[in-house]
Motif scaffolding. Structure first.
Motif, PDB file in Angstrom:
ATOM      1  N   TYR A  84      -0.096 -23.733 -26.682  1.00  0.00           N
ATOM      2  CA  TYR A  84       1.504 -23.403 -27.776  1.00  0.00           C
ATOM      3  C   TYR A  84       2.886 -23.790 -27.257  1.00  0.00           C
ATOM      4  O   TYR A  84       2.455 -22.864 -25.781  1.00  0.00           O
ATOM      5  CB  TYR A  84       1.292 -22.229 -28.825  1.00  0.00           C
ATOM      6  N   ASP A 123       9.343 -25.046 -36.263  1.00  0.00           N
ATOM      7  CA  ASP A 123       7.681 -23.809 -36.346  1.00  0.00           C
ATOM      8  C   ASP A 123       7.632 -23.966 -38.067  1.00  0.00           C
ATOM      9  O   ASP A 123       8.260 -23.391 -38.878  1.00  0.00           O
ATOM     10  CB  ASP A 123       8.235 -22.394 -36.088  1.00  0.00           C
ATOM     11  N   TYR A 124       6.774 -25.321 -38.433  1.00  0.00           N
ATOM     12  CA  TYR A 124       6.409 -25.356 -39.788  1.00  0.00           C
ATOM     13  C   TYR A 124       5.748 -24.873 -40.326  1.00  0.00           C
ATOM     14  O   TYR A 124       5.793 -24.769 -41.421  1.00  0.00           O
ATOM     15  CB  TYR A 124       6.231 -27.336 -39.691  1.00  0.00           C
ATOM     16  N   ASP A 125       4.816 -24.381 -39.914  1.00  0.00           N
ATOM     17  CA  ASP A 125       3.789 -23.250 -40.034  1.00  0.00           C
ATOM     18  C   ASP A 125       4.569 -21.589 -40.178  1.00  0.00           C
ATOM     19  O   ASP A 125       4.033 -20.636 -40.214  1.00  0.00           O
ATOM     20  CB  ASP A 125       2.709 -23.532 -39.680  1.00  0.00           C
ATOM     21  N   HIS A 126       5.095 -21.818 -39.293  1.00  0.00           N
ATOM     22  CA  HIS A 126       6.106 -20.193 -39.628  1.00  0.00           C
ATOM     23  C   HIS A 126       5.365 -19.275 -38.775  1.00  0.00           C
ATOM     24  O   HIS A 126       5.119 -18.014 -39.412  1.00  0.00           O
ATOM     25  CB  HIS A 126       6.262 -20.080 -40.503  1.00  0.00           C
ATOM     26  N   ASP A 127       4.522 -19.053 -38.253  1.00  0.00           N
ATOM     27  CA  ASP A 127       4.146 -18.390 -37.124  1.00  0.00           C
ATOM     28  C   ASP A 127       4.297 -17.615 -35.699  1.00  0.00           C
ATOM     29  O   ASP A 127       4.240 -17.494 -35.123  1.00  0.00           O
ATOM     30  CB  ASP A 127       2.187 -19.378 -36.726  1.00  0.00           C
ATOM     31  N   SER A 131       2.757 -25.219 -31.591  1.00  0.00           N
ATOM     32  CA  SER A 131       1.750 -26.153 -32.011  1.00  0.00           C
ATOM     33  C   SER A 131       2.702 -27.192 -31.213  1.00  0.00           C
ATOM     34  O   SER A 131       3.293 -27.994 -32.257  1.00  0.00           O
ATOM     35  CB  SER A 131       1.136 -26.124 -33.002  1.00  0.00           C
ATOM     36  N   ASP A 134       3.131 -28.934 -34.784  1.00  0.00           N
ATOM     37  CA  ASP A 134       4.508 -28.710 -34.949  1.00  0.00           C
ATOM     38  C   ASP A 134       6.181 -29.697 -34.386  1.00  0.00           C
ATOM     39  O   ASP A 134       7.037 -29.904 -35.034  1.00  0.00           O
ATOM     40  CB  ASP A 134       5.838 -26.938 -34.911  1.00  0.00           C
TER      41      ASP A 134
END
Length: 173
Positions: A84, A123-127, A131, A134
């Motif tokens: 990440y 940050d497409y998965d908004h974590d 990754s 992303d």
């Protein structure tokens, strides 16, 4: 490599190469074979080693930064190798790549703002971290983001010079 074997390889690779035409694929195969022949190690029949690769990056593109030469683009930014790109890693890369300007403002605040903007965009998965998925999606959607946290590829001038020299030389072979 025989002309027939070269043509078979060009045809095979040419079908799956989306960004290269058949002439370019042939030139790249010839370049690879030249680099393999220049490699003076026992693995020369399989490929070339890291040293030949690094020498090529240095001589052709003027790349000297060990961190950049030993990794691909995502790994350049994933400083701790956990898979990440964290907020802290983004901050460090931006801090190292931006020119410091004398001002009354705290430069770290501006870098934090840039990190927030990058995360919002990538940050497409908004974590709160990037990754590989992303990063890959963001770069495919907007390739200018490929070097969002600092340079990881040779500059355009070096790339163009390499391409012209390579394709000119390999056509002679």
């Amino acid at each position: 490599m025989s002309r027939r074997r070269l043509q078979q390889l060009v045809d095979s690779l040419g079908r799956s190469a989306r960004h290269f035409n058949k002439n370019e694929v042939e030139c790249l195969i010839k370049l690879f074979n030249t680099l393999v022949a220049d490699s003076n190690n026992r693995f020369a029949t399989v490929g070339f080693d890291r040293n030949v690769f690094r020498d090529t990056l240095h001589s052709a593109f003027g790349m000297t930064d060990d961190v950049l030469m030993d990794r691909d683009c995502f790994e350049v930014y994933d400083l701790n190798g956990d898979g990440y790109i964290s907020r802290e890693e983004m901050f460090q890369m931006l801090k190292n790549s931006l020119l410091k300007q004398p001002s009354e403002e705290d430069p770290d605040e501006g870098i934090k703002d840039l990190v927030d903007i990058a995360l919002k965009k990538m940050d497409y998965d908004h974590d709160g971290k990037l990754s590989f998925m992303d990063f890959e999606k963001a770069v495919k959607d907007e390739n200018l983001l490929l070097e969002a946290f600092g340079p990881c590829l040779p500059d355009l001038k070096s790339s163009m010079a390499f391409e012209q020299k390579t394709f000119r030389e390999t056509r002679k072979l």
